[in-house]
Write a protein that holds these residues in place. Structure first.
Motif, PDB file in Angstrom:
ATOM      1  N   GLN A 183     -58.421  69.849 -36.185  1.00 13.36           N
ATOM      2  CA  GLN A 183     -58.969  70.642 -35.360  1.00 13.36           C
ATOM      3  C   GLN A 183     -60.044  70.178 -34.300  1.00 13.36           C
ATOM      4  N   GLN A 184     -60.440  69.063 -34.437  1.00 13.65           N
ATOM      5  CA  GLN A 184     -61.173  68.531 -33.400  1.00 13.65           C
ATOM      6  C   GLN A 184     -60.278  68.300 -32.427  1.00 13.65           C
ATOM      7  N   ARG A 186     -57.933  70.027 -31.201  1.00 15.90           N
ATOM      8  CA  ARG A 186     -57.733  71.186 -30.305  1.00 15.90           C
ATOM      9  C   ARG A 186     -58.904  71.390 -29.686  1.00 15.90           C
ATOM     10  N   GLY A 187     -60.091  70.915 -29.801  1.00 20.62           N
ATOM     11  CA  GLY A 187     -61.316  71.070 -29.263  1.00 20.62           C
ATOM     12  C   GLY A 187     -62.408  71.727 -29.946  1.00 20.62           C
ATOM     13  N   PHE A 188     -62.237  71.871 -31.019  1.00 20.52           N
ATOM     14  CA  PHE A 188     -63.360  72.256 -31.787  1.00 20.52           C
ATOM     15  C   PHE A 188     -64.393  70.981 -31.971  1.00 20.52           C
ATOM     16  N   GLU A 189     -65.636  70.925 -31.515  1.00 19.96           N
ATOM     17  CA  GLU A 189     -66.699  69.870 -31.604  1.00 19.96           C
ATOM     18  C   GLU A 189     -67.348  70.268 -32.783  1.00 19.96           C
ATOM     19  N   ILE A 190     -67.408  69.421 -33.663  1.00 19.09           N
ATOM     20  CA  ILE A 190     -68.519  69.415 -34.939  1.00 19.09           C
ATOM     21  C   ILE A 190     -69.354  68.218 -34.940  1.00 19.09           C
ATOM     22  N   SER A 191     -69.190  67.411 -33.891  1.00 17.15           N
ATOM     23  CA  SER A 191     -70.320  66.162 -33.897  1.00 17.15           C
ATOM     24  C   SER A 191     -71.384  66.723 -33.608  1.00 17.15           C
ATOM     25  N   LYS A 192     -72.323  65.985 -33.479  1.00 12.50           N
ATOM     26  CA  LYS A 192     -74.030  66.065 -33.026  1.00 12.50           C
ATOM     27  C   LYS A 192     -74.022  66.661 -31.830  1.00 12.50           C
ATOM     28  N   ALA A 200     -71.264  75.327 -36.533  1.00  9.30           N
ATOM     29  CA  ALA A 200     -71.147  76.369 -37.737  1.00  9.30           C
ATOM     30  C   ALA A 200     -69.558  76.900 -37.531  1.00  9.30           C
ATOM     31  N   ARG A 201     -69.390  77.315 -36.220  1.00  6.04           N
ATOM     32  CA  ARG A 201     -68.066  77.936 -36.098  1.00  6.04           C
ATOM     33  C   ARG A 201     -66.958  76.827 -36.235  1.00  6.04           C
ATOM     34  N   GLY A 202     -67.144  75.902 -35.623  1.00  4.98           N
ATOM     35  CA  GLY A 202     -66.107  74.661 -35.970  1.00  4.98           C
ATOM     36  C   GLY A 202     -65.997  74.367 -37.566  1.00  4.98           C
ATOM     37  N   GLY A 203     -67.072  74.441 -38.310  1.00  2.11           N
ATOM     38  CA  GLY A 203     -66.979  74.343 -39.742  1.00  2.11           C
ATOM     39  C   GLY A 203     -65.925  75.370 -40.500  1.00  2.11           C
ATOM     40  N   VAL A 204     -66.130  76.616 -40.061  1.00  2.00           N
ATOM     41  CA  VAL A 204     -65.564  77.773 -40.751  1.00  2.00           C
ATOM     42  C   VAL A 204     -63.931  77.378 -40.460  1.00  2.00           C
ATOM     43  N   PRO A 209     -58.631  76.797 -43.615  1.00  2.13           N
ATOM     44  CA  PRO A 209     -57.261  75.886 -43.841  1.00  2.13           C
ATOM     45  C   PRO A 209     -57.467  75.346 -45.291  1.00  2.13           C
ATOM     46  N   LEU A 210     -58.799  74.762 -45.393  1.00  2.70           N
ATOM     47  CA  LEU A 210     -59.003  73.779 -46.489  1.00  2.70           C
ATOM     48  C   LEU A 210     -58.843  74.890 -47.898  1.00  2.70           C
TER      49      LEU A 210
END
Lengths: 279, 568
Positions: A183-184, A186-192, A200-204, A209-210
Motif C-alpha cells: 500500500q505504501q 501505491r502512495g499511502f503514507e503511513i510514516s510519521k 489513520a486512513r492509510g491504516g484502514v 485486506p488484512l
C-alpha cells in the motif's frame, strides 16, 4: 526477524521450567486472588519476597523484561497518583486515625501517614504479581498453555484458540508487513511524515485486506481442524501436557498453605486490612 | 474383482449459494490401491469432487445432493466428517494453513489428541511416522522454520497417523518449487506402495504428477467427467489440449516434430517412450530449424552495483551483487525458496535499505528516493491480489494511486480509463472488485500499478494457481505490455514453462549472488544450476538427451517454434 512476542519462552533449565504448566497457572491464579483481596502488609511483603526469590531462580535476564517492567511501573505510578488525586483521605477513613504529615486537616489535598500506608499496600499488590506473571509466561512452553488452561477447567475449544492465536500471530504479522509495503508503494503514507488523519486512513487501507486475508485463513484452518476431528469428543488429550510430579504437588501444597494463612489473617485482623495505627 | 473403495452413482451436487449444479451426473469407481489423478481447469468441479470424498460436502458446504456416493463403504450423506476422516486423509493445497500445531510433533499428534489417545500411544505413533517421512530432526521446529516441502510432509504425517487407507491431495504442487514438487511426488508414490494406500490427487499440473506412475487419469469439465482412462490413452487422444489443460512438454515437442502420437508407445512414461524412427525424426526436425538471433536490449534501465544486504550483519543474503536490467527486458528471477528473490525486489522498491551498494534507475540514483518516489517508476505486484485490493469498486481501486498523488480529476479519469482499456477491464469499470475472478482481480492490481506509468514491473508469481487458460491470458497480456508499451518486466517464478515460453533472460539467485544470468534454455539445461536453484529438469531436456541431441539447442528451438505458433 522478530518472531518473539514482547516476552518469550525459553528453556532455561530450572526447576520452575520443569513444573507443569497447570501447576504454575494454578499457583499464579491462587496467589493473585489472595494477594488482591488482602491488605495485610506483612503478608504482602512476604509474598513479594517469595516471588522475588523465585524470580531469581527462574534465571530470567533483566534485558528480556526491561521493557515490560518499565511499562508496568509507569502504569502503577500513574494509578497511585490518580488514587491520591481522587481520594486523598481514603487511608484515614480505612484506618480510623489521622497522622498529618503535610497540609491542613481541613484541606482536600493533605498528606497523612494513613494515606501513604494505604498506597504502599496498593503498590505491593500491583507489583507482587509481576514477577509471578513473568515466571509463568517465561518458563511455560507455549505449547503447554492450552493444555494447562484445559486442565484447570477451561473448555478445550477455548483453550485451543489460545494455541491457534500463538501459532498464527507471526503469520498475520508478516501479512501485515507485506500489505503495508504494497500500500505504501501505491502512495499511502503511513510514516510519521504524514498527518494523523492521512495515517489513520492509510491504516484502514491496510486493515481491510488484512481482515479479509485473515478471514480466509480462519476458514481454511477450521476446515483443516474439522478434517482431523477437532470437536468430535467432549474431551481431548494433549501431547504436550505434563504429568504432575512430586514437585508439582509440593508447590501446590505450599501455595495452598499460603492461601490458608492469608484467610486466617482475615480472622486475626478482623477484616481485609491490617491496622498498625491502633496498636 | 474387489469392490470399489470410492463409488459415485449418477451423483450431482449443487451448492446452496450457486444457481447451477457444480457436479453433474458423476459416475466413478476407484478401487483399493489405485493411484488416481483428477485434472480439469478451474471451475470444472474437481475440488468439489474432493470435498465430497472427505465429507466437507455436505457438512461444511451445504447443498443439494442427488444420486449416490459411498466412500469406504459409508454413504457420504449419512456419515459425519469425523467418521470419514478416519478413512480419508486430506492434505490441503496450502500446507501452511493446514498446520495447526505450534510445533511439528504437536501437529502430527493433533488428530490423536482429538481421539483422546494417551500420551505414550501418541509418542509411539509420532515417532513411527516421523521416521517414515524423515521428520525426526524437525519434531520441535515451528512452522515458520520449515520449507514448503517440509510442511507438506508434516501435513501428510498428520493424516497418515490415523492409518487412513485413502489419501486425498488437493493441488499438492501449487505451493512448492519444482525440485520439492518432484520429491513430493516421489514420496507419495513410495507411500502408496509401502502403506497400501489409495491415492487421489487433484491437480492441473499434469506433467509434474506424471513423473511418477499414475493408474488412472480423470479429466473433468463443467462438472462432468469427460475422460476416465489410463493416462497413456488420454495423452494419445490429445484430450488434454482440447479441455484447456497443459499437456506434457515432450508431447508438444513430438507433435511439433510431426510424430503421430498414435504410433507411440509408453506415452505416459518418457523413460520408455518409443515410436518408429523417433530419433531420426527428432534429429531431422532439429536440423531443419534455424535459431534466430535473440532480440537483445542494450539500454540500461536499472543498474545494481555491488549490493550487499543481510537481515543480520553476519548472515549476508547478498554479497556484492551487481547486474543491469535493460529497458524492454522480460526477465524471470528464479532460485530456491528463501534465497532472496523477494528480498531483492524489496531492495529495488525501497522497502529495505542495502548495507552497501547503489541502485541507479534510468541514469538517476535511487538511493535517496523514498518507497513512494520509487513506486512512480517501479511497480511491485504481490502474488495474492487480495492483499493489494482495498476499494470496493474497480474504478476507485485503479484511481487510488493517482488520487494519492494529488492529480486533478480530469487527468485521473483519463488515465484510469486508458489503463482499464489496456488491461481489458473497461467494461467492468463500475463493477465491485468482489465480483471478479482471481485472474481478473490480479489484472486489477496490475492496472492499479500501471496507471502510475512505471517503466518497470516486478511481479511475484503472476500465474500461481491458475489453469492453462488463465495462465495464457495473463502471460499474453504481460507479453503485450512488454512489447507494445515497452515496459520492462521482472517475473519472480517457480514455473519453468513460464520461464521458457515467455521470458528472454533468466537470473538465477543463489549463494549470496547471481548464480547464472542467461537465456532460459541455457539455465534449464545446466544440471549444476538446476540442482542449486531447486529447479527441475524439464522433459524436453530428457527427451533431447535420449535422442542424442544437444539439449540447449533443442530446447531453444522448441521455444522458438512454440512462440511462432502462438503469435500466428
Amino acid at each position: 526477524m522478530t518472531h518473539q512476542l514482547l516476552i518469550g519462552y525459553a528453556d532455561r533449565q530450572t526447576f520452575l521450567n520443569r513444573l507443569s504448566g497447570s501447576t504454575k497457572l494454578l499457583c499464579f491464579v491462587g496467589l493473585s486472588i489472595i494477594g488482591m483481596t488482602t491488605y495485610d502488609t506483612r503478608y504482602l511483603l512476604g509474598i513479594m519476597v517469595l516471588s522475588l526469590i523465585l524470580f531469581h531462580f527462574a534465571k530470567i535476564k533483566f534485558h528480556e523484561i526491561s521493557f515490560v517492567l518499565s511499562v508496568i511501573l509507569g502504569f502503577s505510578v500513574l494509578n497511585l497518583l490518580m488514587v491520591y488525586v481522587f481520594a486523598p483521605h481514603y487511608g484515614v477513613s480505612i484506618y480510623g486515625t489521622e497522622h498529618l504529615l503535610l497540609g491542613h486537616h481541613a484541606a482536600y489535598f493533605n498528606l497523612t501517614t494513613e494515606q501513604l500506608f494505604y498506597e504502599f499496600n496498593l503498590l505491593l499488590k500491583y507489583t507482587f504479581m509481576v514477577p509471578l506473571a513473568l515466571i509463568f509466561l517465561m518458563t511455560t512452553n507455549p505449547s503447554e498453555f492450552a493444555a494447562s488452561l484445559n486442565r484447570i477447567g477451561v473448555s478445550y475449544r477455548i483453550s485451543y484458540s489460545v494455541a491457534i492465536a500463538l501459532r498464527y500471530i507471526p503469520d498475520v504479522q508478516s501479512d501485515y508487513r507485506t500489505i503495508s509495503l504494497a500500500q505504501q508503494a501505491r502512495g499511502f503514507e503511513i510514516s510519521k511524515k504524514a498527518s494523523l488523519m492521512t495515517r489513520a486512513r492509510g491504516g484502514v487501507q491496510i486493515l481491510l485486506p488484512l481482515i479479509f486475508s485473515s478471514l480466509d485463513r480462519i476458514e481454511t484452518i477450521s476446515q483443516a481442524m474439522e478434517l482431523r476431528r477437532f470437536g468430535k469428543g467432549k474431551r481431548r488429550t494433549w501431547y504436550m501436557a505434563q504429568r504432575f510430579r512430586r514437585n508439582d504437588y509440593l508447590a501446590l501444597l505450599i501455595v495452598g498453605a499460603l492461601i490458608i494463612l492469608g484467610i486466617v489473617l482475615f480472622k486475626v485482623n478482623g477484616g481485609r486490612f491490617w491496622n498498625p495505627f491502633h496498636a | 474383482m474387489t469392490a470399489p473403495i470410492i463409488s459415485f452413482r449418477d451423483f450431482s451436487f449443487q451448492y446452496n449459494s450457486q444457481t447451477e449444479p457444480t457436479l453433474r451426473h458423476i459416475n466413478l469407481d476407484i478401487y483399493p490401491g489405485e493411484k488416481v489423478l483428477i485434472a480439469g481447469p478451474s471451475g470444472s468441479g474437481k475440488s468439489t469432487l474432493g470435498r465430497c470424498l472427505n465429507g466437507l460436502i455436505p457438512q461444511s458446504y451445504p447443498g443439494t445432493i442427488s444420486g449416490h456416493a459411498t466412500v469406504a463403504g459409508q454413504d457420504i450423506q449419512q456419515s459425519s466428517i469425523f467418521d470419514l476422516s478416519l478413512n480419508v486423509g486430506t492434505v490441503l493445497q496450502d500446507p501452511d494453513s493446514q498446520f495447526v500445531g505450534l510445533s511439528v510433533v504437536e501437529d502430527m499428534a493433533f488428530s490423536l489428541e482429538n481421539d483422546q489417545q494417551a500420551q505414550p500411544a501418541m509418542r509411539q505413533a509420532t515417532h513411527q511416522w516421523a521416521q517414515t517421512l524423515n521428520l525426526q530432526d524437525l519434531l520441535t521446529h515451528h512452522p515458520q522454520e520449515l520449507s514448503g516441502g517440509q510442511k507438506q510432509r508434516v501435513a501428510m504425517a498428520g493424516v497418515l497417523i490415523d492409518n487412513s487407507k485413502i489419501l486425498l491431495f488437493d493441488e499438492p504442487l501449487a505451493s512448492l518449487d519444482p525440485a520439492s514438487g518432484k520429491a513430493s511426488m516421489a514420496l507419495i508414490d513410495r507411500l502408496a506402495r509401502t502403506q497400501d494406500l489409495t491415492v487421489v490427487i487433484i491437480e492441473h499440473r499434469i506433467e509434474d504428477v506424471l513423473q511418477q506412475p499414475i493408474d488412472r487419469l480423470i479429466v473433468m469439465q463443467d462438472g462432468q467427467i469427460v475422460a476416465n482412462d489410463r493416462p497413456e490413452t488420454i495423452l494419445r487422444d490429445s484430450l488434454m489440449a482440447q479441455q484447456g489443460l497443459r499437456e506434457p512438454l515432450y508431447l508438444s515437442a513430438l507433435k511439433l516434430a510431426g510424430i503421430s502420437l498414435a504410433d507411440c508407445q509408453h506415452l505416459d512414461d518418457l523413460a520408455q517412450l518409443d515410436a518408429p524412427h523417433l530419433t531420426t525424426t527428432l534429429q531431422h526436425w532439429t536440423a531443419g530449424v534455424t535459431l534466430k538471433t535473440p532480440v537483445t536490449h542494450t539500454q540500461p534501465l536499472l543498474t545494481i552495483d555491488h549490493l550487499t544486504f543481510g537481515y543480520a550483519p553476519d548472515q549476508p543474503i547478498f554479497k556484492d551483487l551487481s547486474t543491469t536490467i535493460h529497458r524492454g527486458d522480460m526477465i524471470s528471477l528464479v532460485g530456491q525458496n528463501g534465497v532472496g528473490k523477494s528480498t531483492l525486489s524489496n531492495l529495488i522498491t525501497g522497502f529495505l535499505t542495502p548495507q552497501a551498494g547503489h541502485l541507479t534507475f534510468d541514469g538517476q540514483s535511487l538511493d535517496p528516493c523514498s518507497v513512494k518516489e520509487r513506486a512512480d517508476h517501479i511497480g511491485y505486484i504481490l502474488q495474492d491480489p487480495n492483499q493489494m485490493l482495498s476499494k470496493t469498486l474497480i474504478y476507485d481501486e485503479v484511481a487510488t494511486g493517482l488520487v494519492l498523488r494529488g492529480l486533478d480529476a480530469q487527468t485521473i479519469e483519463q488515465r484510469v480509463l486508458a489503463t482499464l482499456k489496456i488491461c481489458g477491464l473497461y467494461e467492468f469499470r463500475h463493477w465491485p472488485v468482489s465480483a471478479l475472478s482471481f485472474g481478473q482481480k490480479k489484472r486489477v492490481t496490475i492496472a492499479a500499478i500501471l496507471v502510475l506509468q512505471p517503466a518497470m514491473l516486478i511481479l511475484d508469481e503472476p500465474t500461481a494457481g491458475q489453469d492453462l487458460q488463465h495462465y495464457t491470458d495473463m502471460m499474453q497480456f504481460l507479453a503485450q505490455l512488454n512489447r507494445e508499451q515497452g515496459i520492462t518486466i521482472i517475473l519472480i517464478t517457480h514455473d519453468m514453462h513460464l520461464m521458457l515460453e515467455y521470458t528472454d533472460r533468466t537470473i538465477v539467485l543463489g549463494q549470496g549472488g547471481i548464480l547464472m544470468d542467461a537465456a532460459p534454455a541455457d539455465v534449464l539445461t545446466n544440471q549444476a544450476i538446476i540442482d542449486q536453484a531447486s529447479l527441475a529438469k524439464t522433459s524436453l531436456y530428457t527427451l533431447a538427451e535420449q535422442h542424442h541431441l544437444n539439449p540447449t539447442e533443442f530446447v531453444a528451438k522448441f521455444v522458438q517454434a512454440e512462440r511462432e505458433a502462438r503469435q500466428q
